[in-house]
Design an enzyme around this catalytic site. Structure first.
Site, short mmCIF file in Angstrom:
data_model
loop_
_atom_site.label_atom_id
_atom_site.label_comp_id
_atom_site.label_asym_id
_atom_site.label_seq_id
_atom_site.Cartn_x
_atom_site.Cartn_y
_atom_site.Cartn_z
N ARG A 89 -1.77 -0.52 -8.38
CA ARG A 89 -3.16 -0.22 -8.02
C ARG A 89 -3.27 1.31 -8.02
NH1 ARG A 89 -3.96 -1.16 -2.07
NH2 ARG A 89 -4.52 -3.31 -2.51
N ASP A 123 0.84 -1.20 0.00
CA ASP A 123 0.00 0.00 0.00
C ASP A 123 0.87 1.25 0.00
OD1 ASP A 123 -2.28 -1.57 0.17
OD2 ASP A 123 -2.63 -1.18 2.30
P1 FDA Z 1 -14.54 9.33 -3.85
O1 FDA Z 1 -13.95 9.61 -2.51
O2 FDA Z 1 -14.73 10.47 -4.79
O3 FDA Z 1 -15.91 8.57 -3.64
C1 FDA Z 1 -16.75 8.19 -4.71
C2 FDA Z 1 -18.01 7.57 -4.12
O4 FDA Z 1 -17.68 6.35 -3.45
C3 FDA Z 1 -18.66 8.42 -3.03
O5 FDA Z 1 -19.56 9.35 -3.60
C4 FDA Z 1 -19.35 7.36 -2.20
O6 FDA Z 1 -20.55 6.93 -2.82
C5 FDA Z 1 -18.40 6.21 -2.25
N1 FDA Z 1 -17.44 6.25 -1.12
C6 FDA Z 1 -16.14 6.55 -1.17
N2 FDA Z 1 -15.56 6.44 0.04
C7 FDA Z 1 -16.55 6.07 0.87
C8 FDA Z 1 -16.59 5.78 2.27
N3 FDA Z 1 -15.50 5.86 3.03
N4 FDA Z 1 -17.78 5.42 2.81
C9 FDA Z 1 -18.90 5.31 2.04
N5 FDA Z 1 -18.92 5.57 0.71
C10 FDA Z 1 -17.76 5.94 0.13
N6 FDA Z 1 -5.44 5.14 -0.43
C11 FDA Z 1 -4.12 5.37 -0.22
O7 FDA Z 1 -3.73 6.52 0.00
N7 FDA Z 1 -3.22 4.35 -0.26
C12 FDA Z 1 -3.60 3.07 -0.53
O8 FDA Z 1 -2.76 2.17 -0.56
C13 FDA Z 1 -4.97 2.83 -0.78
N8 FDA Z 1 -5.42 1.56 -1.05
C14 FDA Z 1 -6.73 1.39 -1.48
C15 FDA Z 1 -7.17 0.13 -1.91
C16 FDA Z 1 -8.44 -0.01 -2.46
C17 FDA Z 1 -8.86 -1.35 -2.96
C18 FDA Z 1 -9.31 1.12 -2.53
C19 FDA Z 1 -10.67 0.99 -3.13
C20 FDA Z 1 -8.92 2.32 -2.03
C21 FDA Z 1 -7.64 2.47 -1.48
N9 FDA Z 1 -7.23 3.70 -0.96
C22 FDA Z 1 -5.89 3.89 -0.70
C23 FDA Z 1 -8.22 4.74 -0.62
C24 FDA Z 1 -8.41 5.73 -1.75
O9 FDA Z 1 -7.27 6.54 -1.86
C25 FDA Z 1 -9.63 6.63 -1.50
O10 FDA Z 1 -9.46 7.37 -0.33
C26 FDA Z 1 -10.95 5.88 -1.41
O11 FDA Z 1 -11.01 4.84 -2.33
C27 FDA Z 1 -12.15 6.82 -1.69
O12 FDA Z 1 -12.02 7.36 -2.98
P2 FDA Z 1 -12.94 6.93 -4.23
O13 FDA Z 1 -12.01 6.61 -5.34
O14 FDA Z 1 -13.89 5.87 -3.87
O15 FDA Z 1 -13.66 8.28 -4.66
#
Ligand code: FDA
Length: 298
Positions: A175, A125
């Site tokens: 990723r 990560d």
């Molecule tokens: P965004 O935050 O714009 O959310 C899009 C939509 O997704 C929201 O409108 C909501 O519907 C839903 N959503 C998102 N987060 C939610 C929550 N917490 N609760 C409820 N609904 C939510 N980061 C990092 O810095 N280092 C890493 O190694 C990783 N590893 C990682 C692995 C995997 C498999 C994922 C999916 C994510 C990560 N992340 C991460 C976290 C990533 O950086 C990010 O903070 C989250 O995925 C939220 O961003 P989204 O891309 O979902 O978009």
């Protein structure tokens, strides 16, 4: 503003005593490895693969780092014995990077010696930008030695386009996520629109030249745009996977699987849930209302 306060609290443990542990359950499979394996079996049954994360970060000494390493060894061995479809994801601050780069790399090597011959995989990560360079260096060295490992690139960092080029050239699996830590505007884009635009650009590079990239997001607009892009460019669904976090957007998870896309769920387990949980709160203001309502009730 609220996001920044929550991220600040995630790095400073003082708020933890106010958060009932059962609230974290929405995002975490449970305290034990068995909880994680059961969650893994459940999602496998629905056609979803997993990556298990034994929660923990910023260990204080090398004994703690060794304990985390051993917990991951047990996790990998259990994955192989039970035959569940999962790999593992870990954080280098949990493996001792703040104490010694060398020892940290040795600790990760112990996992790669199990994962590589078994055809499994270790995802490293990405944490805050203070660790980006050192994380990439360790990943490059270990990938060269063992293969079987990859890392994470954060679309909110201004440097990420260059890092992706470097990782693609080395054939290292990436990723792509948006980024979850508190960063100054000098290193990270501040506005969601800038992060989203960069995410799309980086994802297109990875889909064209990356080694089996992982598109990690719950952002439906981004997912739809990338699916349309893959159709236009004839990029087969087997060339990449979507990834999401346990407990988030189950509706979207089911939809993607039904449409024939590969999906992997990031499943955290263990007792050190506080920073992980606070980062999940910071991502979505509605989650804070949920916390406040529960605090008032209890
Ligand atoms: P965004 O935050 O714009 O959310 C899009 C939509 O997704 C929201 O409108 C909501 O519907 C839903 N959503 C998102 N987060 C939610 C929550 N917490 N609760 C409820 N609904 C939510 N980061 C990092 O810095 N280092 C890493 O190694 C990783 N590893 C990682 C692995 C995997 C498999 C994922 C999916 C994510 C990560 N992340 C991460 C976290 C990533 O950086 C990010 O903070 C989250 O995925 C939220 O961003 P989204 O891309 O979902 O978009």
């Amino acid at each position: 503003m609220l996001r920044r306060v929550l991220l600040y609290l995630s790095e400073h443990g003082g708020f933890q005593r106010w958060v009932p542990p059962q609230l974290a359950r929405r995002f975490i499979a449970g305290d034990t490895l068995e909880d994680a394996l059961l969650a893994c079996e459940r999602v496998n049954h629905d056609g979803i693969t997993a990556t298990l994360d034994y929660l923990g970060e910023h260990v204080r000494n090398l004994e703690e780092a060794a304990k985390c390493r051993d917990a991951y060894v047990r996790t990998l061995e259990a994955i192989l014995e039970r035959g569940v479809k999962s790999n593992v994801s870990l954080k280098l601050t949990q493996f001792g990077i703040e104490l010694s780069d060398e020892k940290c790399a040795e600790n990760v090597s112990a996992l790669l010696k199990i994962a590589a011959p078994a055809g499994n995989f270790v995802r490293i990560d990405m944490e805050s930008s203070a660790y980006t360079d050192r994380t990439l260096r360790i990943v490059e060295t270990l990938h060269h030695q063992f293969g079987a490992c990859g890392t994470v690139i954060q679309a909110y960092l201004r440097r990420s386009a260059a890092d992706i080029e470097r990782l693609c050239a080395a054939g290292i699996r990436v990723r792509l996520c948006k980024g979850a830590y508190l960063e100054p505007p000098t290193v990270a884009f501040e506005h969601k629109s800038e992060v989203d635009r960069n995410y799309l650009e980086l994802a297109r590079v990875l889909l064209a030249r990356g080694n089996y990239p992982a598109i990690a997001t719950h952002d439906q607009a981004i997912i739809n745009a990338l699916i349309a892009h893959c159709r236009r460019e004839s990029i087969a669904p087997e060339r990449f996977e979507f990834q999401m976090l346990y407990g988030i957007r189950r509706d979207l998870q089911r939809k993607l699987v039904a449409e024939g896309y590969r999906l992997r769920l990031y499943i955290p387990y263990g007792e050190a849930w506080y920073p992980y949980f606070m980062r999940r709160l910071a991502e979505r203001p509605a989650n804070v209302l949920f916390l406040v309502r529960n605090l008032i009730r209890s």
